[in-house]
Design an enzyme around this catalytic site. Structure first.
Site, mmCIF file in Angstrom:
data_model
loop_
_atom_site.group_PDB
_atom_site.id
_atom_site.type_symbol
_atom_site.label_atom_id
_atom_site.label_comp_id
_atom_site.label_asym_id
_atom_site.label_seq_id
_atom_site.Cartn_x
_atom_site.Cartn_y
_atom_site.Cartn_z
ATOM 1 N N HIS A 66 106.862 37.338 5.784
ATOM 2 C CA HIS A 66 107.740 37.761 7.094
ATOM 3 C C HIS A 66 106.905 37.458 8.261
ATOM 4 O O HIS A 66 107.590 37.813 9.330
ATOM 5 C CB HIS A 66 108.078 39.426 6.919
ATOM 6 C CG HIS A 66 106.941 40.350 7.538
ATOM 7 N ND1 HIS A 66 105.687 40.220 7.176
ATOM 8 C CD2 HIS A 66 107.144 41.049 8.483
ATOM 9 C CE1 HIS A 66 105.129 40.917 7.957
ATOM 10 N NE2 HIS A 66 105.868 41.567 8.839
ATOM 11 N N GLY A 67 105.754 36.957 8.192
ATOM 12 C CA GLY A 67 105.420 36.704 9.580
ATOM 13 C C GLY A 67 103.634 36.292 9.230
ATOM 14 O O GLY A 67 103.323 35.932 8.417
ATOM 15 N N HIS A 83 107.896 44.061 18.682
ATOM 16 C CA HIS A 83 109.328 43.674 18.684
ATOM 17 C C HIS A 83 109.392 42.940 20.124
ATOM 18 O O HIS A 83 109.128 43.171 20.954
ATOM 19 C CB HIS A 83 110.444 44.908 18.756
ATOM 20 C CG HIS A 83 110.242 45.736 17.363
ATOM 21 N ND1 HIS A 83 109.654 46.881 17.531
ATOM 22 C CD2 HIS A 83 110.279 45.475 15.866
ATOM 23 C CE1 HIS A 83 109.451 47.427 16.289
ATOM 24 N NE2 HIS A 83 109.892 46.687 15.367
ATOM 25 N N PRO A 133 108.228 34.600 12.292
ATOM 26 C CA PRO A 133 107.464 34.374 13.241
ATOM 27 C C PRO A 133 106.006 34.714 13.292
ATOM 28 O O PRO A 133 105.359 35.052 12.133
ATOM 29 C CB PRO A 133 107.788 36.100 14.051
ATOM 30 C CG PRO A 133 108.534 36.891 12.935
ATOM 31 C CD PRO A 133 108.880 35.880 11.778
ATOM 32 N N GLY A 134 105.172 33.637 14.252
ATOM 33 C CA GLY A 134 103.761 33.909 14.124
ATOM 34 C C GLY A 134 103.363 34.754 15.147
ATOM 35 O O GLY A 134 102.783 35.631 14.753
ATOM 36 N N ASN A 179 112.509 44.794 6.005
ATOM 37 C CA ASN A 179 112.260 45.948 5.530
ATOM 38 C C ASN A 179 113.260 46.773 4.959
ATOM 39 O O ASN A 179 113.991 47.423 5.498
ATOM 40 C CB ASN A 179 111.554 46.937 6.487
ATOM 41 C CG ASN A 179 110.292 46.780 7.150
ATOM 42 O OD1 ASN A 179 109.565 45.850 6.563
ATOM 43 N ND2 ASN A 179 109.995 47.855 8.002
HETATM 44 P P1 5GP Z 1 106.183 43.037 11.964
HETATM 45 O O1 5GP Z 1 107.578 43.074 11.436
HETATM 46 O O2 5GP Z 1 105.117 43.398 10.864
HETATM 47 O O3 5GP Z 1 105.810 44.011 13.137
HETATM 48 O O4 5GP Z 1 105.827 41.690 12.607
HETATM 49 C C1 5GP Z 1 106.465 40.502 11.966
HETATM 50 C C2 5GP Z 1 105.533 39.219 12.524
HETATM 51 O O5 5GP Z 1 105.923 39.135 14.005
HETATM 52 C C3 5GP Z 1 104.120 39.734 12.568
HETATM 53 O O6 5GP Z 1 103.390 39.464 11.423
HETATM 54 C C4 5GP Z 1 103.733 38.153 13.782
HETATM 55 O O7 5GP Z 1 103.240 37.436 12.731
HETATM 56 C C5 5GP Z 1 104.924 38.124 14.598
HETATM 57 N N1 5GP Z 1 104.892 38.340 15.853
HETATM 58 C C6 5GP Z 1 104.498 39.490 16.314
HETATM 59 N N2 5GP Z 1 104.765 39.388 18.000
HETATM 60 C C7 5GP Z 1 105.209 38.110 18.018
HETATM 61 C C8 5GP Z 1 105.785 37.441 19.175
HETATM 62 O O8 5GP Z 1 105.791 37.912 20.407
HETATM 63 N N3 5GP Z 1 106.018 36.249 19.023
HETATM 64 C C9 5GP Z 1 106.521 35.594 17.686
HETATM 65 N N4 5GP Z 1 106.923 34.503 17.794
HETATM 66 N N5 5GP Z 1 105.948 36.408 16.564
HETATM 67 C C10 5GP Z 1 105.452 37.626 16.744
HETATM 68 MN MN MN Z 2 110.037 46.807 13.253
HETATM 69 MN MN MN Z 3 109.519 43.611 11.537
#
Ligand code: 5GP
Ligand code: MN
Ligand code: MN
Length: 494
Positions: free
Chosen positions: A417-418, A202, A391-392, A328
């Site tokens: 979602h990422g 996060h 987000p990447g 989610n």
């Molecule tokens: P999740 O919800 O599955 O934890 O993460 C969502 C997405 O956020 C991940 O798949 C990753 O691509 C992205 N993400 C994780 N950390 C960072 C960050 O610090 N900055 C950015 N821009 N994206 C992130």
């Molecule tokens: Mn989360």
């Molecule tokens: Mn998330």
């Protein structure tokens, strides 16, 4: 065991229905992403998910998919809300984890030279990390109100504007919520976490827009090249986690008959219409409201920090919410499904008639991506489609998309979602050292402040798949169309 995939067409792969599978399963990916997706248990989990009663069409894995608790992160299942079931593992532990993007009218010229001051101020003002501490100190009564009313509570308390609510999925309120379905233990975990990022993945990231791909849509979203924006990613903290845990245990116990027929205990599900299905849906709704307020309070605090650092009222800096979207979540939605002769859901290629059904659409690590004209797209974006925020990583960049026309047909109105993890946290800590990662980022003029070096290592850009590739596939399939790309300026992490 091994999973056989058939190519349906470019970027669409199918696991044909066989054995106990209720429907086929599909993966939306390029060959490169598919080979990464195939490295862990994602495909087995996707195939297992088709055994949940009432799954319609096909279980779907998005291009960023990877294995999760019982059900892939990046997974979508549309399950009949009358004859099917609801499965907490297919929503995820972090209920209404999601992202919001706030615009500003600042450019890099305004921010350059202030990056470190800004990141320090954000880090000091916004609680992060595993433990407690929130923007608002609250007792159980406040928690109950938040669970019941979501962002309407924040509006009344002066933490949100009408425009903030108007630019949030479901206007920041899940009406079908019931605080009494949430345990005291869960509420206690939420009490001092209202307005906090949480750990690791996060983050709050200040970014600049580097590319605009669809000018007309970017205009509608108020985005242009060089502009500074803020991306916030967090969820329902310990409260949502506890709701998931509570209901998994209850459902495993009460619906052990169904559980014994499922291929994985982690898919535990409550039959539609059962008391636990209704209670979980209402408790999940309450946690959804908690998460919306959480992101709102973090954004509110961000506005205050910008006021301090740039010495101007936030309204004069155009700090308006572009959109907030969950990734989610399960929601009752009506979709067109294919139904076979005996009412049995079937896949492509069989004799079918089309029919609309009310479904529990489970999106776990998947983003709603409704196209232009869909009645649930906010008025300001109705003509161009719903904003989707992807987000990447803290080193590569992120994207804004708009819901694409093909999303309804291919993924129950969803996209990725990422970037999606390729490396476990344990492996990441072996491969990366936080200090090195931070130094490398600083060479790119990205300033990161985290609770620990371990967090930075666990979240190193290299632990994620290639976000450009994920988004390229989404765009090519027409499930989410590329609107703009952003690059990090500074970032705070739990
Ligand atoms: P999740 O919800 O599955 O934890 O993460 C969502 C997405 O956020 C991940 O798949 C990753 O691509 C992205 N993400 C994780 N950390 C960072 C960050 O610090 N900055 C950015 N821009 N994206 C992130
Ligand atoms: Mn989360
Ligand atoms: Mn998330």
């Amino acid at each position: 065991g091994d999973v056989t995939l058939e190519r349906v067409r470019e970027y669409v792969w199918e696991i044909p229905r066989e054995g106990k599978m209720g429907t086929p399963a599909r993966v939306l990916a390029s060959e490169r992403l598919l080979s990464q997706i195939s490295e862990d248990k994602t495909l087995q989990q996707l195939r297992n998910a088709t055994q949940l009663p009432g799954v319609t069409k096909y279980a779907v894995c998005m291009p960023d998919g990877h294995q999760g608790y019982g059900f892939p992160v990046g997974g979508v299942a549309g399950i009949d809300a009358e004859n099917g079931c609801i499965s907490p593992g297919a929503v995820g532990y972090d209920i209404n984890c999601g992202v919001r993007m706030m615009r500003t009218n600042l450019t890099m010229d305004d921010v350059r030279g202030h990056e470190e001051e800004l990141v320090d101020a954000l880090f000091d003002a916004i609680p992060s990390g595993l433990g407690g501490g929130g923007v608002v100190e609250s007792g159980i009564d406040t928690v109950n109100e938040v669970l019941e009313r979501g962002m309407a509570w924040a509006l009344d308390e002066g933490y949100a504007t009408d425009a903030d609510l108007a630019h949030c999925e479901d206007e920041g309120v899940r009406e079908e919520s019931d605080p009494s379905a949430v345990s005291t233990k869960a509420k206690n975990r939420g009490k001092n976490q209202l307005g906090s990022l949480g750990s690791g993945n996060h983050f709050l990231e200040v970014q600049r827009v580097t590319d605009v791909f669809r000018e007309e849509v970017a205009d509608a979203y108020g985005l242009s090249e060089g502009q500074v924006v803020v991306l916030i990613h967090c969820g329902s903290r310990g409260l949502g986690h506890q709701v998931c845990t509570d209901y998994l245990r209850k459902i495993e116990k009460r619906h052990s008959g169904l559980l014994s027929k499922l291929p994985d205990r982690e898919l535990a599900a409550a039959p539609a219409g059962s008391r636990l299905a209704e209670e979980y849906y209402a408790a999940m709704g309450a946690a959804i409201n908690f998460a919306w307020v959480n992101r709102q309070l973090v954004m509110h605090r961000t506005r205050e920090v910008f006021e301090d650092v740039f010495d101007r009222p936030w309204r004069t800096m155009g700090m308006e919410l572009l959109y907030d979207v969950a990734h989610n979540i399960a929601k009752k939605e009506t979709h067109v499904v294919r139904v076979g002769p005996e009412g049995r859901p079937v896949g492509d290629g069989e004799a079918v008639e089309r029919e609309e059904r009310e479904l529990f659409v489970h999106r776990k690590g998947a983003t709603r991506a409704f196209p232009a004209g869909h009645p649930e797209v906010p008025g300001a974006y109705l003509d161009v489609g719903q904003p989707v925020i992807i987000p990447g990583s803290m080193g590569t960049g992120s994207y804004v998309l708009r819901g694409g026309e093909a999303s309804m047909e291919l993924g129950f109105g969803s996209t990725a979602h990422g970037a999606g993890r390729v490396m476990s946290r344990t492996q990441a800590k072996k491969d990366y050292w936080g200090g090195d990662v931070r130094e490398e980022l600083e060479r790119e003029h990205i300033y990161v402040k985290a609770q620990s070096g371990a967090t930075v290592a666990e979240e190193a850009p290299g632990v994620y798949k290639d976000v450009d590739e994920v988004v390229r596939v989404s765009d090519a399939l027409g499930i989410g169309d590329t609107v703009a790309r952003t690059f990090p300026v500074c970032n705070i992490k739990g």
